[in-house]
Design a protein around this motif. Structure first.
Motif, mmCIF file in Angstrom:
data_model
loop_
_atom_site.group_PDB
_atom_site.id
_atom_site.type_symbol
_atom_site.label_atom_id
_atom_site.label_comp_id
_atom_site.label_asym_id
_atom_site.label_seq_id
_atom_site.Cartn_x
_atom_site.Cartn_y
_atom_site.Cartn_z
ATOM 1 N N ASP A 1 0.844 -1.306 -0.119
ATOM 2 C CA ASP A 1 -0.088 -0.028 -0.042
ATOM 3 C C ASP A 1 0.918 1.126 -0.071
ATOM 4 O OD1 ASP A 1 -2.728 -1.452 2.122
ATOM 5 O OD2 ASP A 1 -2.445 -1.250 0.130
ATOM 6 N N GLU B 1 -7.007 -3.020 -0.141
ATOM 7 C CA GLU B 1 -7.661 -2.188 -0.721
ATOM 8 C C GLU B 1 -7.389 -0.871 -0.784
ATOM 9 O OE1 GLU B 1 -8.495 -3.480 2.104
ATOM 10 O OE2 GLU B 1 -9.869 -2.148 3.110
ATOM 11 N N HIS B 2 -6.628 -0.231 0.236
ATOM 12 C CA HIS B 2 -6.083 1.235 0.618
ATOM 13 C C HIS B 2 -5.348 1.506 -0.578
ATOM 14 C CE1 HIS B 2 -7.197 -0.044 4.711
ATOM 15 N NE2 HIS B 2 -7.958 0.858 4.522
ATOM 16 N N VAL C 1 -7.345 2.272 -3.815
ATOM 17 C CA VAL C 1 -8.053 3.536 -3.312
ATOM 18 C C VAL C 1 -7.420 4.828 -3.503
ATOM 19 C CG1 VAL C 1 -9.468 4.870 -1.500
ATOM 20 C CG2 VAL C 1 -9.849 2.336 -1.850
ATOM 21 N N MET D 1 -11.204 -6.896 0.318
ATOM 22 C CA MET D 1 -11.808 -5.766 -0.240
ATOM 23 C C MET D 1 -13.146 -5.356 0.456
ATOM 24 S SD MET D 1 -11.740 -3.258 -2.868
ATOM 25 C CE MET D 1 -10.185 -4.118 -3.253
ATOM 26 N N THR D 2 -13.591 -4.032 0.402
ATOM 27 C CA THR D 2 -14.777 -3.486 0.971
ATOM 28 C C THR D 2 -15.657 -2.965 -0.084
ATOM 29 O OG1 THR D 2 -13.968 -1.543 1.737
ATOM 30 C CG2 THR D 2 -13.816 -3.102 3.179
ATOM 31 N N ALA E 1 -14.742 0.839 -0.146
ATOM 32 C CA ALA E 1 -13.489 1.089 -1.047
ATOM 33 C C ALA E 1 -14.047 1.025 -2.515
ATOM 34 C CB ALA E 1 -12.341 -0.143 -0.835
ATOM 35 N N THR F 1 -15.872 4.272 -3.394
ATOM 36 C CA THR F 1 -15.141 5.260 -3.670
ATOM 37 C C THR F 1 -14.150 5.317 -4.722
ATOM 38 O OG1 THR F 1 -14.463 5.191 -1.356
ATOM 39 C CG2 THR F 1 -13.037 6.506 -2.321
#
Lengths: 580, 332
Positions: A329, A363-364, A367, A386-387, A390, A393
């Protein structure tokens, strides 16, 4: 009142040819050919480029006959899932039929691009001998040939400009094939041999490079040691696209300064790849070219996050980045702030089977990229979590996405915070990204996501689905929506007969449909094949049972490949494939 | 490939007087249109049940900017509720049948809820039976092929906290096979670059699959085998026999292959390792030396073999093996 237009006879053919030559899209040229007989004749005689998305959709002889003046042809064979060992190796996609037809009907052919086809050495020899002005050979994800076939190409294609071998399985039986390029041969512009496994004779290669002043692209395989690489590269400072070989060696200050000065000598380098097994000692030598790079492929570079971060932060003009998830990340956040022109990002898994300690890529990272890189339109991303938030966004940040392929490595993974399916997230993607042309789904998904896709993904051309959906409704949503869908590939989903049989006419508007490990029965295939004579319904079963005719209607199909064709059932099916 | 190809070269270009900047401005200016879910029905009221939510343009769970914090159990009810309604409409046969459907679904629902509570073993059982019930309900026939993948998924699901490697499924994750080996090597050499060579070795050895190329004399198309899928030379020999049998039959007599002659008539590759058969199996190690398969213990063989070949026994002699290896390297 204006008199009606005089028709095709009013202008000589050459004028129409010139007008038609402004039409890039085949669809437009096809439309032109439908207007009247005159235009049909003019168009077909002036078409120079032919693209065949499925080698079995049309008979080679028919294509050659219809367009006699073709100079460039591109043909694709096996379905995409062949890349992941889902298609039997003997399924088909052989190039002989096409090469023989082209050799007879297109003697002026200059360019040939084959993808996922089985190309034999005989084919290569035929190509080498048949086309006097042959200039471009591109083989992508092909197999069935050896370096002996390449030797034939090298020896006979006097005007070869481009030899592009991308991710092929090549048998290495002729180590000196490069030396088959004659001494008088100087026309090479692009050479990509990264997929070859054997050692190269460096001095022969150096000789070749030195006498080809127009060489812009050179991608080597990993075998060449660093010292030899450096002396070779010093012969080609004009390179625009470079794929290096091994980028590690025992630490040697002399060698290091040689590498540095070589790279500093590249004034025009825009694309860099290879960098196999890059050691921290030699990596900094690349920094001098970073500023000018627009494309960087670090797939083979086993660099850890800190070095990766430093490297990519220097690449302010990067448009395309392919990298391992070792970037983590933090690295992607750095990319988001440094690489403002980024258009395409691919992040591959360094450890697909999860035996090592987990990487901090979540996932950050994605994003952050979606927020920082305003021109991003193409994404391939492997991660483990994952969300929906996310994805929402990302969808809001980047409505300009045209290709979104997300692979959450463990099947059926839900939103790890809310434990919900990822329906909402992917729905947001298709609703926000109106120009989305390619989508790959993963994670826990119910039928709801297919409802959104069917309704909103109006530009979608290719959809890949795995381990998703609850029932046939999911497939029905896709087939009854998605106006522009051309390729659909599905594996391990509970999709079955009803959706297929209720949407038969859709299948003729698509190039192909692949379904494996779903819930389709043989009876449905028989019904479909009977109703739609212009579809080939291929049932693939490798369990070596009794022939198809003896199976009952409720027999579950292992793998199914349906494609539209005007050529009828093919004659080269192997034992494991039946055309219903 | 396609876009770039059709644009091609040598095509006359219209003067492009519009600057590139305009494309990006249009994104900022675009208004967000309200989305209306509209599905074109192919006819047949069987699908109408799925449309019952049409009046509400977007279900609440899907609206942008809203994350429902609905607890999991309610969610499960919602999704299977929809499912229940759909299934009932599709098979409106007899009342008794409908009741049976509802019972099955309730069981399935229960089974699904149980997934969260129980451990691994019952997980596999309930998910397996739930799959079977739902599929029987649809009248799709015998054992569903993807039950095993559900099992795998369920395993991976609960084990997400502890890092248990998921059971490998064919072709998943979708990474190209020649990259898979490289990816493992990449991690391993990254580790060894950092000085932890023990960890590197472990990663290499722990890889769940090890694909090596295998070529047979006279057959241009090579194959790949996963050495980790076998645990003994016998299994490997059998697999090689199977792998090439079909190809050899097809080459020998293309007509015979397509009419599916039975197994008794097919070539059988026996004696691959003891020199008694028509063909012999050899392997190449990382130095390019060719050696007879079968000399070293299986595990050592797996760690050494980089490539396999099936040669005609007549072409193989004890002295020629090493010499072939040397010849290869001296050619470059």
């Amino acid at each position: 009142m204006v008199r009606g237009f005089g028709g095709a006879a009013a202008f000589p053919d050459e004028v129409w040819e010139l007008v038609f030559s402004f039409l890039a899209a085949d669809a437009d040229r096809n439309a032109v050919a439908l207007v009247c007989r005159g235009w049909h004749r003019i168009e077909r005689r002036s078409r120079r480029r032919v693209f065949v998305g499925n080698c079995y959709a049309v008979a080679p002889a028919a294509a050659v006959r219809r367009f006699p003046e073709v100079r460039a042809a591109a043909i694709k064979g096996k379905p995409h899932f062949a890349d992941f060992n889902l298609v039997p190796t003997d399924w088909g996609g052989g190039a002989e039929a096409w090469v023989e037809a082209m050799a007879g009907g297109w003697p002026h052919l200059e360019e040939l691009r084959l993808k996922r086809m089985v190309v034999s050495d005989d084919c290569l020899e035929l190509i080498a001998r048949s086309f006097k002005n042959f200039g471009v050979l591109s083989l992508v994800s092909c197999d069935g040939f050896s370096t002996a076939g390449l030797a034939a190409i090298a020896a006979n294609c006097r005007n070869l400009r481009e030899l592009d071998l991308h991710e092929n399985e090549v048998e290495d039986n002729c180590l000196n094939w490069i030396s088959h390029f004659p001494e008088s041969f100087t026309s090479l512009v692009s050479l990509n041999i990264a997929c070859l496994e054997g050692d190269m004779n460096t001095s022969v290669l150096e000789c070749l490079i030195s006498r080809c002043p127009n060489l812009k692209t050179l991608r080597l395989n990993h075998a060449m040691p660093l010292e030899k690489l450096v002396s070779l590269l010093q012969r080609a400072p004009q390179l625009v696209d470079l794929g290096t070989s091994k980028f590690s060696a025992d630490h040697h200050p002399e060698l290091l300064s040689k590498v540095e000065s070589t790279f500093a000598g590249f004034k025009h380098l825009k694309s860099l790849s290879g960098i196999w097994e890059a050691g921290p000692a030699y990596l900094p030598a690349i920094y001098s070219v970073c500023e000018s790079l627009t494309s960087l492929n670090l797939y083979y570079a086993t660099i850890q996050s800190p070095e990766l971060l430093k490297l990519v932060s220097e690449c302010k003009n990067l448009q395309r980045l392919w990298v391992m998830d070792l970037i983590e990340d933090n690295g992607l956040i750095a990319v988001a702030s440094s690489c403002k022109l980024l258009q395409e990002l691919r992040v591959f898994p360094s450890d697909p089977y999860g035996v090592a300690p987990p990487i901090s890529l979540t996932e950050h990272g994605l994003v952050a990229i979606s927020a920082g890189c305003l021109m991003l339109h193409s994404v391939l991303y492997f991660c483990r979590q994952m969300t929906n938030a996310a994805l929402l966004t990302i969808a809001n940040n980047r409505p300009n996405l045209t290709c979104f392929r997300l692979c959450i490595i463990d099947p059926h993974t839900p939103d790890y915070i809310s434990q919900e399916p990822l329906d909402a997230g992917f729905s947001a993607i298709v609703e926000s990204c109106k120009d989305l042309r390619r989508l790959s789904l993963s994670g826990l998904l119910t039928d709801r996501v297919f409802k959104s896709i069917g309704a909103s993904a109006n530009r979608l051309e290719m959809l890949s689905v795995a381990f998703a959906g609850d029932s046939d409704v999911g497939l029905h949503y896709i087939l009854s929506g998605c106006k522009n869908l051309r390729k659909l590939e599905i594996r391990d989903c509970p999709f079955g007969d009803k959706a297929l049989l209720d949407n038969t006419s859709k299948l003729e508007t698509m190039r192909s449909l692949w379904m494996s490990s779903c819930s389709v029965t043989l009876g449905a295939c028989r019904q479909l094949a009977q109703k739609m004579p212009r579809l080939n319904v291929e049932v693939i079963d490798e369990r070596r049972g009794r022939p198809l005719e003896s199976w009952p209607d409720d027999f579950p199909i292992e793998k199914l490949y349906i494609y539209r064709t005007v050529a009828g059932p093919r004659s080269d099916t192997p034992p494991c494939v039946w055309t219903v | 490939m396609e876009e770039a190809f059709t644009r091609g070269e040598g095509r006359p270009r219209l003067l492009d007087l519009i600057s590139n900047g305009r494309d990006w401005r249009s994104y900022a200016a675009a208004e967000e249109k309200k989305l209306e879910l509209r599905l074109g029905l192919p006819g047949g009221e069987d699908w109408s049940a799925g449309q019952e939510k049409r009046e509400h343009p977007i279900e609440s769970a899907l609206s942008l900017g809203h994350i429902s914090k609905v607890p999991k159990s309610t969610n499960v009810n919602a999704s299977s509720g929809t499912k229940r309604r759909f299934l009932v409409h599709v098979e409106p046969k007899t009342e008794a049948f409908q009741q049976q459907q509802q019972q099955q679904l309730q069981q399935e629902q229960l089974g699904f809820l149980q997934l969260q509570a129980k451990g691994k073993e019952s997980l596999q059982q309930t998910s397996g039976s739930a799959e079977q019930q739902s599929l029987e309900g649809k009248g799709c026939g015998p054992h569903p092929p993807h039950a095993s993948s559900t099992k795998n998924a369920a395993v991976a699901h609960t084990a997400s906290q502890s890092r248990v490697a998921a059971t490998p499924v064919v072709g998943w994750p979708p990474v190209r096979s020649f990259r898979m080996n490289l990816a493992g090597t990449a991690k391993a050499s990254a580790e060894s670059n950092n000085g932890s060579s023990a960890a590197a070795k472990k990663i290499e050895n722990d890889k769940k699959s090890l694909f090596v190329k295998i070529n047979m004399d006279g057959i241009p198309i090579g194959r790949k085998v996963d050495l980790k899928a076998f645990d003994s030379y016998d299994k490997l020999s059998l697999a090689v026999d199977e792998l090439f049998r079909g190809l050899m039959a097809a080459q020998a007599d293309p007509l015979a292959a397509s009419t599916q002659k039975n197994s008794e008539e097919k070539h059988v590759l026996t004696g691959l390792m003891d020199g008694s058969g028509e063909y012999t199996l050899v392997y190449e190690d990382d130095e390019g030396d060719r050696m007879l398969v079968g000399d070293v213990p299986w595990d050592m063989f797996v760690s050494m073999a980089k490539r396999l070949r099936v040669l005609k026994s007549s072409d193989v002699s004890a002295s020629s093996l090493r010499a072939v290896g040397r010849k290869r390297t001296s050619n470059s």
